[in-house]
Design an enzyme around this catalytic site. Structure first.
Site, PDB file in Angstrom:
ATOM      1  N   LYS C  76       0.870  -1.180   0.000  1.00 35.97           N
ATOM      2  CA  LYS C  76       0.000   0.000   0.000  1.00 35.97           C
ATOM      3  C   LYS C  76       0.904   1.226   0.000  1.00 35.97           C
ATOM      4  O   LYS C  76       1.950   1.227   0.665  1.00 35.97           O
ATOM      5  CB  LYS C  76      -0.879  -0.041   1.258  1.00 35.97           C
ATOM      6  CG  LYS C  76      -1.890   1.107   1.354  1.00 35.97           C
ATOM      7  CD  LYS C  76      -2.789   0.960   2.584  1.00 35.97           C
ATOM      8  CE  LYS C  76      -3.793   2.096   2.701  1.00 35.97           C
ATOM      9  NZ  LYS C  76      -4.692   1.945   3.869  1.00 35.97           N
ATOM     10  N   SER C 151      -9.751   2.351   3.305  1.00 36.14           N
ATOM     11  CA  SER C 151      -8.822   3.062   2.454  1.00 36.14           C
ATOM     12  C   SER C 151      -7.885   2.171   1.649  1.00 36.14           C
ATOM     13  O   SER C 151      -7.325   2.629   0.659  1.00 36.14           O
ATOM     14  CB  SER C 151      -7.970   3.994   3.311  1.00 36.14           C
ATOM     15  OG  SER C 151      -7.129   3.236   4.163  1.00 36.14           O
ATOM     16  N   SER C 175     -10.075  -0.071   7.432  1.00 40.92           N
ATOM     17  CA  SER C 175      -9.477   0.109   6.105  1.00 40.92           C
ATOM     18  C   SER C 175      -8.831  -1.121   5.482  1.00 40.92           C
ATOM     19  O   SER C 175      -8.467  -1.098   4.314  1.00 40.92           O
ATOM     20  CB  SER C 175      -8.440   1.231   6.144  1.00 40.92           C
ATOM     21  OG  SER C 175      -9.089   2.474   6.139  1.00 40.92           O
TER      22      SER C 175
END
Lengths: 480, 96, 483
Positions: C76, C151, C175
């Site tokens: 990420k 997210s 998330s």
């Protein structure tokens, strides 16, 4: 109206750790800009603070030194504001739960009185970087080497009533932190700094007046001057019908004035909250006990001991203990020379301290070692040299011209203790000054000093004064 | 809790954000809504509750006082917006 | 080959059916082919990947193989990667080439995984739909008109579309779990402090926790084995031994006590989702688990408390983005204040600004007690609810989200409705507990996530339960059409 001044100090002492409070970057002073600022100090994304053990130990040492309660649990908080020398946009400090709680220190005032100044708290925090205002085409340069240097902020109660008291307190703390070896106390380099909260009130009133916070007062002299200036300013202001506003004022030593820093005051809302990157600091009894065992003798105890053990005056003891290394120097010389402590005090606080001050040296940088000064004093005590000659030798020692005995030998400064040699010299002086001899013998006793002076001059000061006096008296008493 | 545009201006300044007049109106409404929403918290009686800053009740680990970081100015400043003579440059800071 | 799990690929590499270079090339080709539609990567590190793969093949041939050696993987874009752009989904870090690696990244490097690239995400991890990214929205592979969740939406979409066998995510309020649920993959948020946060760009420091996202609980165990463990650079990481999570995957669930929080099954839950969750509960019963109703009385206050604590921390964490030392700086600032205000206003997106302002307000003089302190007390209540519940059960089961993936743009104008999509996940972060999401069925061809929450440091039990469930169901093996 009679006015009373109320002063509280906030002292920032940089702790003598090797590395920063929350990172492994060096704290050494004077490096090239930004070469000692690592990712943590620079507030880079994702990096995290880890607390330096030594900074905690030093804070505890201080707490014990002022008889304060050490918090078993203290919390780091963020103080949020934007400033270019504050890389993260917040300073990690302590707010609600500081590591050191209420304490006190006894301060020796000029008149000999001792006054107890209370300490509200002391907490750990990180220092900011520096803004350099030299011209970079109208821009400011930021050096973050200092960012993250551990600071102990020491907050006093508003217990001081004059600038002189404030200075005495500041000096006491200054001495203490150096005794504890937690701060080098260097005010010029900014490792020991002070802000003063100053207010005035009509004498007898218990409610405090509105205070101004004075910043940037970086020498003992400036502290006294800045506070005195501020007291006068406030009194004049109130007496002419004005009111004091609570604000931060900057002391300008060049213009000798304080002026308002409105820019810093504007809309300050620091939004303190516990730093979520750090957990509560827990201090165990064991940790405190271990530090307590290691604590050196503190200035107040040492002063007391010097007065008792060496029969020194309060003044002498105070001067000697004001610097831990001077006290150590003194005691070493007393031991090595075996001389009267008072004699040693006079040499250390007089000749040596004077010479050091003249060249702006600390006693740890003294060109004359304890062994040399001890030898010098020993040579006075054993009558090898006179006190007067010793001053000459002291100068030679200072200039690194050799050791005491070498200098005495080389310069032929050995005191004349041979009776016949002294008598021969006296005879010569009396023969050369028949008029004075007659006058003396007819009752002008004061002329004795003249003969002593002549003899000393002729011998280059090497004459043993007791012997000279004795023999001179005998000779003058003899009828011609 | 309903915020006024004056409140939001003050908040934006504290946070060093610029808001256009149009943004100001939008944010004032949105922030007021969010604050009204979070005010449900007042329903809970928390008189005897200790606030918690972390979920785990642990204490701060301590790091030995050793210098571990070397000079990386070159690498760090390679991505800086403006530097000169090793310094980060910003518009003039006026003190006092 | 691309549709295999990490455990399977590891076996293929070990038995030399394929080399890491070939496998890496396969995924790089898939990214080229499919990611135009999905936008799940911000940066693809093709050269680095191929050189990592070459090195991994060499290590394996030398006999230095870790189960993850040579496995292609994605990070990420919130994890700092040395010499590689690390944007955190924000314009303000668009030019940020990190000078260091996050500890998590270092650990993957040490086991010789191959870095394919950095995945898209909501800006600074603030969002539940991946629509706040400066790099554009990510599409859900199950329906390109829908959000992947957020997210960690880029990681979820990339794993779901088989563009990478696994990826990291971070979870502050859901998330990892919510996008895993929306995209039909598996993801675990470990106990707070289990995985180092060093080099993981902070959103809300007391809640943020990194974790793996993959296609099976077994893969999560393999990945968590690498990620978990104390880090001296992170004061909040926990010094507690890390078990081998693969060792307990096959334990029996006989006697496992599963709690169902009644508050999570009451209002706001989609009926069809409720039905699917009931079927999952039946599966667990068949596996030997016992089911108990529990109560989390203060869970209703978790979103309000979260939307004070997270913004408060973020308002402070994001103060460092000031245009001075790195990142975006506005053009020709006229003075210092202009530098700050324009750099930040031009660099941050709307959701980030909203949260910074909420947090600034919640901490400001006169409001601290009403908002921040109150929220911390509620956090205490919520944590206590879980502590009480775990006295009687081993695992808490619920849906991951109240709905399946919603349409792009559906909630962007209404922040609160967006916040509510995390209603089952947020309390877990406030309490600091581990939680995972695994696929538990489909509604109108959209995946439904099942959340399992464990006691502190009980990741092994969660992975064990999830793995056993995945042995008797095949939801986690479904492939979105076209991928």
């Amino acid at each position: 109206m009679e006015w009373e001044t109320v002063i509280g100090l906030e002292i920032h002492a940089q702790l003598l750790t090797n590395s920063k409070i929350f990172s492994g970057a060096s704290t050494a002073f004077g490096a090239e800009p930004n070469t000692q600022a690592c990712a943590v100090d620079l507030g880079f994304p994702g990096v995290l603070p880890v607390l330096n053990e030594e900074a905690v130990r030093m804070a505890i040492k201080f707490g014990l030194g002022v008889g304060a309660e050490i918090s078993k649990k203290s919390v780091f908080a963020r103080k949020n504001y934007f400033y270019p020398d504050l890389p993260k946009g917040y300073q990690i400090s302590q707010f609600e739960l500081p590591v050191v709680g209420k304490g006190h220190i006894d301060v020796q005032l000029e008149n000999g009185d001792v006054k107890r100044i209370h300490i509200t708290r002391a907490h750990l925090e990180e220092d900011a970087g520096k803004s350099l205002h030299e011209d970079f085409n109208g821009l400011t340069g930021i050096d973050l080497n200092r960012a993250g240097t551990p600071l102990l902020e020491i907050v006093s109660e508003p217990d001081m009533r004059s600038a002189k008291e404030a200075v005495a307190y500041l000096k006491a703390i200054h001495s203490l932190v150096r005794y504890l070896e937690i701060c080098d106390g260097n005010m010029q380099e900014g490792s020991f700094r002070c802000d003063a909260n100053v207010s005035v009130r009509p004498k007898g009133q218990s409610k405090l007046g509105t205070r101004a916070e004075l910043k940037n007062i970086n020498s003992f002299r400036f502290v006294e001057r800045a506070i005195n200036f501020e007291i006068e300013r406030q009194i004049t202001l109130i007496e002419s019908g004005g009111t004091v506003t609570q604000e931060t004022r900057l002391y300008d030593p060049n213009k000798h004035e304080t002026r308002s820093m409105r820019s810093k005051e504007e809309a300050n809302d620091y939004r303190y909250f516990p730093d979520p990157d750090l957990l509560p600091l827990v201090i165990t009894e064991d940790m405190i006990a271990a530090i307590k065992d290691d604590l050196p003798e503190l200035p107040a105890q040492k002063r007391q001991r010097f007065m008792e053990q060496y029969s020194l005056s309060a003044y002498d003891a105070d001067v000697l203990v004001s610097n831990r290394h001077m006290a150590i120097y003194f005691e070493t010389v007393v031991k090595e020379s075996g001389a009267q402590p008072k004699l040693v005090t006079n040499w250390v606080t007089g000749d040596l301290l004077g010479a050091l001050n003249k060249e702006n040296l600390d006693i740890t940088e003294s060109p004359i070692s304890t062994a040399q000064l001890s030898k010098l004093i020993e040579r006075i005590s054993d009558n090898t040299i006179s006190g007067k000659i010793a001053k000459t030798i002291f100068e030679s020692l200072w200039n690194q011209e050799g050791n005491v005995d070498e200098i005495i030998e080389k310069k032929g400064l050995k005191q004349v203790t041979d009776n016949s040699a002294i008598e021969a010299l006296i005879d010569k002086i009396l023969a050369d000054n028949p008029g004075h001899v007659t006058e003396y013998r007819s009752g002008k006793d004061k002329l004795f000093g003249f003969f002593v002076g002549q003899a000393m001059k002729a011998s280059g000061g090497k004459m043993n004064p007791q012997l000279l006096n004795e023999l001179l008296k005998q000779k003058l008493a003899q009828k011609a | 809790m309903s915020l006024t545009t004056t409140d939001v201006k003050k908040i934006a300044h504290l946070a060093r954000l610029n808001l256009s007049d149009e943004d100001l109106v939008t944010y004032t409404a949105q922030l007021s809504n969010i604050l009204n929403f979070v005010e449900q918290m007042s329903q809970a009686n928390t008189d005897s509750i200790e606030p918690i800053a972390h979920s785990l009740e642990l204490s701060q680990p301590l790091r030995p006082d050793v210098v571990t970081e070397m000079n990386e100015r070159k690498e760090f400043q390679a991505i800086a917006p403006q530097v000169e003579a090793g310094l980060y440059l910003v518009p003039q800071v006026i003190e006092g | 080959m691309a549709h295999k799990t990490i455990a399977q690929l590891s076996n293929e590499l070990q038995t030399k059916k394929i080399s890491s270079v070939e496998l890496t090339q396969l995924f790089l080709d898939r990214i080229k082919r499919f990611d135009k539609q999905l936008n799940s990567f911000i940066t693809v590190t093709e050269e680095q990947a191929l050189s990592d793969a070459k090195k991994a093949d060499e290590e394996r041939s030398k006999g230095n193989a870790h189960p993850l050696t040579g496995i292609p993987f994605a990070q990420k874009d919130i994890f700092c990667t040395k010499d590689i752009k690390t944007s955190c989904g924000s314009k303000i870090l668009d030019n940020f080439i990190s000078p260091y690696d996050a500890t998590v990244v270092t650990r993957f490097k040490e086991s010789n995984t191959v870095l394919l690239g950095k995945t898209n995400m909501d800006e600074f991890a603030m969002g539940s739909s991946n629509e706040t990214s400066f790099y554009g929205t990510v599409k859900n592979p199950w329906d390109l008109e829908r959000v992947p969740g957020g997210s960690s939406g880029g990681s979820a979409a990339a794993v779901a579309a088989y563009l990478t066998p696994g990826a990291t995510g971070t979870d502050t309020g859901g998330s990892i779990r919510q996008p895993a649920g929306f995209c039909g993959i598996s993801g675990i948020k470990p106990t707070y402090g289990r995985v180092s946060r060093y080099g993981m760009i902070a959103f809300a420091s007391s809640l943020d926790q990194g974790g793996p996202m993959a296609r099976s609980a077994e893969d999560l165990a393999l990945l968590l084995n690498v990620m978990a463990g104390v880090d001296e650079k992170d004061s909040t990481s926990i010094d507690k031994p890390v078990p081998d999570y693969t060792q307990t995957l096959n334990n029996s669930l006989n006697g496992l006590r599963i709690g169902l929080p009644k508050e999570f099954f009451e209002s706001g839950l989609d009926n069809e989702i409720a039905t699917l969750i009931q079927s999952a509960i039946q599966e667990f019963k068949k596996l030997g688990a016992t089911i108990h109703e529990i109560t989390l009385p203060n869970s209703g206050l978790s979103i309000p408390a979260y939307y004070v604590i997270a913004p408060a921390e973020c308002s402070s964490n994001l103060a460092r983005y000031d245009g001075v030392r790195f990142g975006y700086r506005c053009n020709e600032p006229k003075d210092l204040e202009d530098l700050y205000k324009r750099s930040r206003s031009e660099g941050f997106g709307n959701e980030v600004k909203r949260r910074i302002m909420i947090g600034t307000y919640a901490l400001s003089a006169g409001y601290y007690d009403t908002y921040y302190l109150k929220a911390q007390k509620i956090r205490g209540l919520i944590r206590q609810d879980f502590v009480d519940a775990f006295k009687n059960v081993d695992i808490i089961l619920s849906p991951t989200s109240p709905t399946t993936a919603f349409k792009l743009g559906e909630k962007t104008s209404d922040p609160i409705s967006m916040y509510l999509s995390d209603m089952y996940t947020i309390a877990v972060n406030l309490a600091g507990l581990p939680g995972l999401s695994i696929p538990a069925g489909f509604i109108k061809n959209l995946p439904v996530g099942l959340q399992l929450v464990g006691n502190f440091f009980d990741e092994a039990r969660l992975l064990n339960a999830a793995h056993q469930y995945q042995q008797v169901t095949d939801w986690h093996t479904r492939t979105p059409e076209g991928f």
